[in-house]
Design a protein around this motif. Structure first.
Motif, PDB file in Angstrom:
ATOM      1  N   PHE A   6       0.675  -1.231  -0.099  1.00 53.61           N
ATOM      2  CA  PHE A   6      -0.124  -0.116   0.058  1.00 53.61           C
ATOM      3  C   PHE A   6       0.920   1.260  -0.104  1.00 53.61           C
ATOM      4  O   PHE A   6       2.282   1.284   0.391  1.00 53.61           O
ATOM      5  CB  PHE A   6      -1.123  -0.133   1.059  1.00 53.61           C
ATOM      6  CG  PHE A   6      -0.551   0.404   2.510  1.00 53.61           C
ATOM      7  CD1 PHE A   6       0.310   1.450   2.796  1.00 53.61           C
ATOM      8  CD2 PHE A   6      -0.397  -0.806   3.464  1.00 53.61           C
ATOM      9  CE1 PHE A   6       0.659   1.500   3.931  1.00 53.61           C
ATOM     10  CE2 PHE A   6       0.356  -0.567   4.627  1.00 53.61           C
ATOM     11  CZ  PHE A   6       0.609   0.522   5.004  1.00 53.61           C
ATOM     12  N   ILE A   7       0.336   2.351  -0.532  1.00 53.42           N
ATOM     13  CA  ILE A   7       1.154   3.481  -0.526  1.00 53.42           C
ATOM     14  C   ILE A   7       0.318   4.620  -0.049  1.00 53.42           C
ATOM     15  O   ILE A   7      -1.038   4.695  -0.329  1.00 53.42           O
ATOM     16  CB  ILE A   7       1.294   3.975  -1.923  1.00 53.42           C
ATOM     17  CG1 ILE A   7       2.038   2.723  -2.651  1.00 53.42           C
ATOM     18  CG2 ILE A   7       2.014   5.472  -2.004  1.00 53.42           C
ATOM     19  CD1 ILE A   7       2.371   3.156  -4.169  1.00 53.42           C
ATOM     20  N   TYR A   8       0.717   5.330   1.346  1.00 50.35           N
ATOM     21  CA  TYR A   8      -0.133   6.279   1.849  1.00 50.35           C
ATOM     22  C   TYR A   8       0.584   7.582   1.470  1.00 50.35           C
ATOM     23  O   TYR A   8       1.867   7.774   1.748  1.00 50.35           O
ATOM     24  CB  TYR A   8      -0.343   6.196   3.394  1.00 50.35           C
ATOM     25  CG  TYR A   8      -1.312   5.023   3.570  1.00 50.35           C
ATOM     26  CD1 TYR A   8      -2.325   4.880   2.867  1.00 50.35           C
ATOM     27  CD2 TYR A   8      -1.234   4.062   4.800  1.00 50.35           C
ATOM     28  CE1 TYR A   8      -3.011   3.619   2.918  1.00 50.35           C
ATOM     29  CE2 TYR A   8      -1.952   2.957   5.080  1.00 50.35           C
ATOM     30  CZ  TYR A   8      -2.924   2.903   4.357  1.00 50.35           C
ATOM     31  OH  TYR A   8      -3.778   1.940   4.640  1.00 50.35           O
ATOM     32  N   VAL A   9      -0.300   8.618   1.074  1.00 50.59           N
ATOM     33  CA  VAL A   9       0.603  10.172   1.159  1.00 50.59           C
ATOM     34  C   VAL A   9      -0.274  10.936   1.926  1.00 50.59           C
ATOM     35  O   VAL A   9      -1.492  11.110   1.669  1.00 50.59           O
ATOM     36  CB  VAL A   9       0.191  10.396  -0.560  1.00 50.59           C
ATOM     37  CG1 VAL A   9       0.682  11.858  -0.842  1.00 50.59           C
ATOM     38  CG2 VAL A   9       1.143   9.316  -1.519  1.00 50.59           C
ATOM     39  N   THR A  10       0.370  12.078   2.143  1.00 50.79           N
ATOM     40  CA  THR A  10      -0.019  13.116   2.962  1.00 50.79           C
ATOM     41  C   THR A  10       0.781  14.237   2.743  1.00 50.79           C
ATOM     42  O   THR A  10       1.935  14.358   2.586  1.00 50.79           O
ATOM     43  CB  THR A  10      -0.063  12.574   4.634  1.00 50.79           C
ATOM     44  OG1 THR A  10      -1.108  13.778   4.983  1.00 50.79           O
ATOM     45  CG2 THR A  10       1.074  12.601   5.366  1.00 50.79           C
ATOM     46  N   PHE A  11       0.153  15.405   2.551  1.00 51.95           N
ATOM     47  CA  PHE A  11       0.929  16.743   2.388  1.00 51.95           C
ATOM     48  C   PHE A  11       0.799  17.378   3.646  1.00 51.95           C
ATOM     49  O   PHE A  11      -0.222  17.580   4.088  1.00 51.95           O
ATOM     50  CB  PHE A  11      -0.002  17.381   1.412  1.00 51.95           C
ATOM     51  CG  PHE A  11       0.101  16.912   0.083  1.00 51.95           C
ATOM     52  CD1 PHE A  11       1.360  17.116  -0.799  1.00 51.95           C
ATOM     53  CD2 PHE A  11      -0.903  15.847  -0.466  1.00 51.95           C
ATOM     54  CE1 PHE A  11       1.492  16.511  -2.002  1.00 51.95           C
ATOM     55  CE2 PHE A  11      -0.369  15.409  -1.725  1.00 51.95           C
ATOM     56  CZ  PHE A  11       0.460  15.530  -2.508  1.00 51.95           C
ATOM     57  N   MET A  34       0.098   7.111  18.848  1.00 47.33           N
ATOM     58  CA  MET A  34      -0.991   6.698  19.323  1.00 47.33           C
ATOM     59  C   MET A  34      -0.822   5.744  20.501  1.00 47.33           C
ATOM     60  O   MET A  34      -1.176   4.673  20.664  1.00 47.33           O
ATOM     61  CB  MET A  34      -1.965   5.762  18.497  1.00 47.33           C
ATOM     62  CG  MET A  34      -2.042   6.581  17.035  1.00 47.33           C
ATOM     63  SD  MET A  34      -3.618   7.585  17.008  1.00 47.33           S
ATOM     64  CE  MET A  34      -4.755   6.596  17.201  1.00 47.33           C
ATOM     65  N   PRO A 126      -3.248   5.221   8.421  1.00 48.07           N
ATOM     66  CA  PRO A 126      -3.752   6.482   8.229  1.00 48.07           C
ATOM     67  C   PRO A 126      -4.034   7.522   9.501  1.00 48.07           C
ATOM     68  O   PRO A 126      -3.840   8.546   9.325  1.00 48.07           O
ATOM     69  CB  PRO A 126      -5.342   6.090   7.825  1.00 48.07           C
ATOM     70  CG  PRO A 126      -5.062   4.677   7.109  1.00 48.07           C
ATOM     71  CD  PRO A 126      -3.849   4.087   8.194  1.00 48.07           C
ATOM     72  N   SER A 127      -4.266   6.845  10.672  1.00 49.04           N
ATOM     73  CA  SER A 127      -4.336   7.515  11.805  1.00 49.04           C
ATOM     74  C   SER A 127      -3.066   8.126  12.454  1.00 49.04           C
ATOM     75  O   SER A 127      -2.917   9.265  12.723  1.00 49.04           O
ATOM     76  CB  SER A 127      -5.293   6.547  12.918  1.00 49.04           C
ATOM     77  OG  SER A 127      -4.396   5.411  13.016  1.00 49.04           O
ATOM     78  N   LEU A 129      -0.628   9.113  10.394  1.00 47.81           N
ATOM     79  CA  LEU A 129      -0.079  10.233   9.542  1.00 47.81           C
ATOM     80  C   LEU A 129      -0.932  11.245   9.788  1.00 47.81           C
ATOM     81  O   LEU A 129      -0.696  12.424   9.858  1.00 47.81           O
ATOM     82  CB  LEU A 129      -0.171   9.618   8.206  1.00 47.81           C
ATOM     83  CG  LEU A 129       0.859   8.451   7.606  1.00 47.81           C
ATOM     84  CD1 LEU A 129       0.843   8.137   6.048  1.00 47.81           C
ATOM     85  CD2 LEU A 129       2.180   8.971   7.855  1.00 47.81           C
ATOM     86  N   SER A 130      -2.475  10.997  10.202  1.00 44.84           N
ATOM     87  CA  SER A 130      -3.363  12.343  10.398  1.00 44.84           C
ATOM     88  C   SER A 130      -2.902  12.962  11.509  1.00 44.84           C
ATOM     89  O   SER A 130      -2.763  14.054  11.522  1.00 44.84           O
ATOM     90  CB  SER A 130      -4.830  11.907  10.420  1.00 44.84           C
ATOM     91  OG  SER A 130      -5.051  11.112   9.168  1.00 44.84           O
ATOM     92  N   LEU A 142      -4.825  14.662  16.784  1.00 47.98           N
ATOM     93  CA  LEU A 142      -6.246  14.258  16.891  1.00 47.98           C
ATOM     94  C   LEU A 142      -6.670  13.370  17.958  1.00 47.98           C
ATOM     95  O   LEU A 142      -7.650  13.468  18.540  1.00 47.98           O
ATOM     96  CB  LEU A 142      -6.621  13.644  15.398  1.00 47.98           C
ATOM     97  CG  LEU A 142      -6.362  14.720  14.199  1.00 47.98           C
ATOM     98  CD1 LEU A 142      -6.433  13.952  13.071  1.00 47.98           C
ATOM     99  CD2 LEU A 142      -7.396  15.925  14.316  1.00 47.98           C
ATOM    100  N   MET A 143      -5.781  12.416  18.079  1.00 47.68           N
ATOM    101  CA  MET A 143      -6.272  11.357  18.982  1.00 47.68           C
ATOM    102  C   MET A 143      -4.748  10.527  19.995  1.00 47.68           C
ATOM    103  O   MET A 143      -4.011  10.614  19.297  1.00 47.68           O
ATOM    104  CB  MET A 143      -6.855  10.048  18.447  1.00 47.68           C
ATOM    105  CG  MET A 143      -8.101  10.368  18.285  1.00 47.68           C
ATOM    106  SD  MET A 143      -8.952   8.721  17.503  1.00 47.68           S
ATOM    107  CE  MET A 143      -8.659   8.792  15.913  1.00 47.68           C
TER     108      MET A 143
END
Lengths: 146, 105
Positions: A6-11, A34, A126-127, A129-130, A142-143
């Motif tokens: 999988f590839i996750y991207v965040t800016f 987390m 996802p969590s 990186l967010s 966030l958490m």
């Protein structure tokens, strides 16, 4: 093709230097992992470990360490026996500056189909990186835990 | 976040995301084989999804593979769903407290 990936991207609105620090400073890492924390000295060939609530969750070895651009970790899941039996996959974090932001790409792969390792780690990224993005941009996560 | 909502506001694009969720890293050709859409439509939808960062592409030789990127969806979850869910749950616990305290009176 016998590969799971999988590839996750965040800016993230930050600089590559600051983001690199956030990714590799073990104390800073505790803020957005987390409830997890890593143990390593980041030298190529050194062991790498990830713990959640004192329990070893993942382990591996530093494969590449090129600040502030590319970090690669040989990665094995330790908690789920089926995922552990698959052995090592590779996690690559790549940083690219882009118009006042940094594009962070996390690629996690293993050379087999329908991998349990990929299933195990893909739920978490996802969590993480967010949380990291929020922490870098607003100073708050966030958490704190799952 | 506007780009993400706009990208999700189309059944065809949601179908494409579902197709990538079933099998990540598909090529345009493979995606077209399974969907009842023209190649042009799929291609257009994919570029919109990519602009919204919901799809990430990787070139491998002559092929371009498409990966689902759920990070922006997670941001929507924490910004919208998580927030209201928390309110709904605390409203329920307020109600419970109120009813129970009345019973004691």
């Amino acid at each position: 093709m016998a590969k799971s990936e999988f590839i996750y991207v965040t800016f993230i609105r930050t600089t590559p230097k600051k983001l690199w620090h956030a990714l590799t400073d073990l104390e800073f890492g505790r803020k957005y992992w987390m409830g997890g924390h890593q143990e390593t000295d980041w030298k190529v060939g050194s062991p790498w470990k990830l713990f959640f609530e004192g329990q070893l969750a993942d382990s591996g070895e530093i494969v590449e360490f090129k600040p502030p651009k590319r970090l690669a970790i040989k990665w094995r899941h330790e908690m789920n026996p089926k995922a552990k039996a698959e052995g090592y996959g590779l996690c690559v974090m790549a940083l690219e500056p882009m118009k006042g932001m940094v594009k962070l790409t996390v690629t996690h792969s293993i050379a087999r189909k329908d991998s349990k390792l990929i299933e195990a780690v893909s739920g978490g990224w996802p969590s993480i990186l967010s949380n990291l993005k929020s922490l870098m941009e607003t100073g708050k996560v966030l958490m704190k835990t799952w | 976040m506007d780009a993400v909502f706009k990208a999700l506001a189309d059944a065809g694009r949601r179908k494409l995301l579902d197709a990538l969720h079933r099998e990540n890293g598909q090529t345009l050709k493979r995606l077209c084989d399974h969907l009842d859409m023209t190649r042009q439509a799929v291609s257009k939808h994919l570029s919109l999804l990519e602009a919204a960062n919901l799809v990430v592409t990787v070139r491998e030789g002559r092929e371009k593979r498409h990966f689902l990127n759920p990070v922006p969806l997670y941001a929507i979850y924490t910004r919208w769903i998580g927030k209201y869910e928390v309110n709904r749950l605390s409203a329920l616990s307020d109600l419970k407290n109120k009813l129970e305290s009345k019973r004691k009176e």
